[in-house]
Design an enzyme around this catalytic site. Structure first.
Site, PDB file in Angstrom:
ATOM      1  CG  ASP A 178      -1.867   1.110   1.299  1.00 25.88           C
ATOM      2  OD1 ASP A 178      -2.722   1.198   0.410  1.00 25.88           O
ATOM      3  OD2 ASP A 178      -1.778   1.920   2.245  1.00 25.88           O
TER       4      ASP A 178
ATOM      5  CD  GLU B  12      -2.317   2.314  -3.367  1.00 23.54           C
ATOM      6  OE1 GLU B  12      -3.511   2.599  -3.608  1.00 23.54           O
ATOM      7  OE2 GLU B  12      -1.862   2.291  -2.215  1.00 23.54           O
TER       8      GLU B  12
END
Length: 666
Positions: free
Chosen positions: A323, A359
């Site tokens: 993330d 990401e």
């Protein structure tokens, strides 16, 4: 470096924690309920920054926490307070979930002991390491992103006591659904223990996504009441079914938030080392959550690597999704694709063959880094998402962009001569509108989040076939169904890895909410009873076709030349008349039709017919002597002598003609 955390042996437990700034550190031991502190013992210095102690009177299952003392000067990144019980950063289990309470954020000498409010770490002997096996998932496959709790909370075939847990993913009914969809790997949204943001409890809301961790290894007891063994058993069951497991991990920030946030673990141990600070002493906020983990600090790098090794060795996972991954590559605040941590992960012996997915954006300076990670990192491709949505929304001049996305996004991932796409293509993800909502809502509807619809993205590139949210009208329902089919077909026809978010294959809706992180309720729980089974069958057919024709899942960029010994080019781009697209047609803002002609094994071809116009169209495919065109899959069979419906993607396969086949066999 010495082993940190609680190391259990047959004779004792060794507690070790790292802090470069604390003057004194203790381990607090609690009774079997975790309610009463029965001992507090001071740790001794054991190497640079390490504080450790052997306790021979303890055995596996002991509940504990740490306390630290030193200067209290938050303006300088010092938060020491012995009244704050701190979770071990290396805890592998906690005895209950975290719950936010204002006292957890009280200043030193202004609050009582927080031990009654905190979960206790549980000392566990780890299971034998998993026998090393190559990951099942490989680039080009289908990733299925799911939220563990919402995925099975309403599943009628899963026992009620098991719904919403990691163990539910091993239920035969769930595995059968995943196999029917042809899932290569499930990507589990965060399953480590997290805490609610402080503004949620007064609103009666809870973080349903888990992107607010406290520590990195301990699983959330609500999702894994059986602890690490539950995750390990589920990974094994999925692997037995041919399905890999990818964990979505959050190393960019923790739930300790900004200067007004709670002191739970890293902040109370050594905030100066564990978090990035600005020159004026304030916490850096490249994540939008109030703090940023200092991934360029050696102790943080060690903790991240140890966490990844832990889940590979003791749970057998196939890989990880990171993330806000630029944070992992920030050195002195600036992103470096060759940052030590990123290279260490990719080169670690225990991790080198795992799937690594970034990401590629955060909100810090130069935070948008799509295409800038080094191989072998795959990257979430939001350019793919946006261009595909724009094309099907009907935006002008999108044919060229669509072709680029179908072909693997070489403009993004083909830099420095790279021949293979690292794209993870997706239409929708957990963050944003669902596939069904993209075609039903022009604007977000986030009132339920308690922020007066201010949260979430404003530009969703979505559209509304009819009246927003209404599905009673048959023509509206038909149009929305067709648009979902077109979006799914585009995804499955695209080169590179593809990702589908759970429930999008059967029309899940969040009622237009594009930031449903705080909706642990029917807004995010998958409605298995009311799912669109026709759409689900269509998605399964698309997946079967993608597996049957490797030219679709190949990760090499399409270049218009033969990819093997045959004379057939890997791709030809045609108009609906079967003629090659010329420059004027590529640049025609009114063009919404395209044929992608792919080379196929045996010298045949696979045609992907894209009609982005609501008007029907007759497509003509170039004929070759000895070959004939057939529908690629029965679920979307359309012959070439009648008009194709508007807004559609159709697949045709070129095969040896029947007479040729018969003659060859006689």
């Amino acid at each position: 470096m010495t082993q940190l955390g609680a190391t259990v042996t047959s004779e004792s437990i060794r507690f070790a924690v790292w802090s470069s700034s604390a003057r004194r550190l203790w381990v607090s031991i609690f009774d079997d309920t975790g309610a009463r502190e029965i001992d507090r013992l001071e740790l001794k210095r054991d190497g640079e920054g390490v504080h450790a102690l052997f306790i021979s009177s303890l055995s596996e299952g002991a509940r504990y926490g740490f306390r630290a003392d030193g200067d209290y000067a938050p303006e300088r990144g010092l938060w020491f307070d012995p009244d704050k019980l701190l979770t071990d950063p290396y805890a592998v289990e906690i005895d209950r979930p975290y719950q936010y309470h204002w006292r957890l954020a009280a200043k030193r000498n202004e609050g009582a002991d927080t031990a009654p409010l905190m979960p206790k770490a549980v000392a566990r002997a780890l299971p034998q390491p998993w026998t090393a096996k190559p990951p099942l998932f490989q680039p080009g496959g289908l990733i299925y992103e799911l939220n563990v709790r919402s995925f099975t909370k309403l599943h009628p075939d899963v026992p009620e006591a098991q719904r919403g847990t990691i163990a539910a993913l091993a239920h035969p009914a769930v595995i059968e659904h995943l196999k029917r969809l042809g899932v290569s790997a499930v990507e589990l949204m965060p399953v480590t223990a997290s805490i609610d943001e402080r503004h949620l409890p007064p609103l009666g809301l809870h973080n349903a996504w888990g992107y607010n961790p406290v520590t990195f290894m301990a699983l959330d007891p609500r999702l894994a009441p059986g602890g690490l063994k539950e995750l390990r058993a589920t990974v094994a069951a999925l692997r037995e079914a041919g399905i890999g497991t990818i964990l979505d991990l959050v190393f960019n920030h923790t739930g300790e938030s900004d200067r007004l946030g709670p002191t739970l673990s890293l902040r109370g141990l050594d905030a100066q080392a564990y978090y990035r600070h600005l020159p004026d002493g304030r916490l850096a906020n490249d994540t939008g959550t109030g703090n940023t983990v200092a991934c360029d600090h050696p102790i943080v790098q060690q903790m991240v690597l140890d966490t990844l090794r832990h889940f590979v060795r003791h749970a057998g996972v196939d890989g990880f999704r990171f993330d806000l991954a630029p944070v992992l590559g920030r050195v002195d605040g600036a992103f470096d694709p060759d940052a030590q941590l990123l290279e260490a992960i990719a080169g670690d012996p225990a991790l080198a063959d795992r799937m690594l997915i970034a990401e590629p954006w955060d909100i810090g300076p130069d935070g948008y880094q799509l295409g800038n990670f080094r191989p072998p990192y795959l990257e979430w491709n939001d350019r793919y998402r946006d261009d595909v949505r724009r094309f099907w929304r009907g935006d002008a001049g999108m044919v060229g962009a669509l072709a680029t996305r179908l072909a693997g996004s070489s403009d993004v991932f083909g830099r420095a001569g790279q021949p293979v796409s690292r794209s993870v293509n997706f239409i929708a993800a957990h963050d944003g509108m669902t596939l069904a909502d993209i075609v039903a809502y022009e604007e977000k509807h986030n009132a339920a989040n308690g922020e007066e619809n201010r949260d979430g993205h404003d530009d969703n590139l979505s559209w509304n076939n009819g009246i927003e949210g209404e599905t009673d009208d048959a023509e509206v329902a038909k149009a929305r169904f067709g648009d979902q089919c077109a979006l799914l077909a585009t995804l499955f026809a695209s080169r590179g890895t593809i990702m589908l978010t759970a429930g999008d294959e059967f029309g899940r809706t969040q009622q237009g909410n594009n930031n449903a992180y705080a909706q642990d309720n029917a807004i995010t729980w998958l409605d298995w009873a009311g799912r669109d089974q026709a759409l689900e069958r269509y998605a399964a057919s698309l997946s079967a076709m993608r597996r049957a024709f490797p030219s679709l899942s190949d990760t090499r960029f399409l270049i218009g030349k033969p990819a093997d010994t045959s004379a057939t080019p890997d791709v030809a781009w045609l108009t609906e008349t079967g003629a090659p697209l010329d420059e004027a047609e590529w640049n025609d803002p009114g063009r919404h039709r395209l044929v992608m002609m792919l080379g196929h094994s045996g010298g045949g071809r696979l045609a992907v017919l894209v009609n982005g116009d609501r008007r029907q169209c007759v497509f003509t495919l170039p004929a070759r002597e000895g070959f004939e065109w057939d529908p690629a899959i029965e679920a979307i069979a359309v012959d070439l002598v009648r008009p194709l419906p508007g807004r559609s993607v159709t697949f045709m396969i070129e095969r040896r003609a029947a007479k040729v086949r018969a003659g060859k066999g006689s």
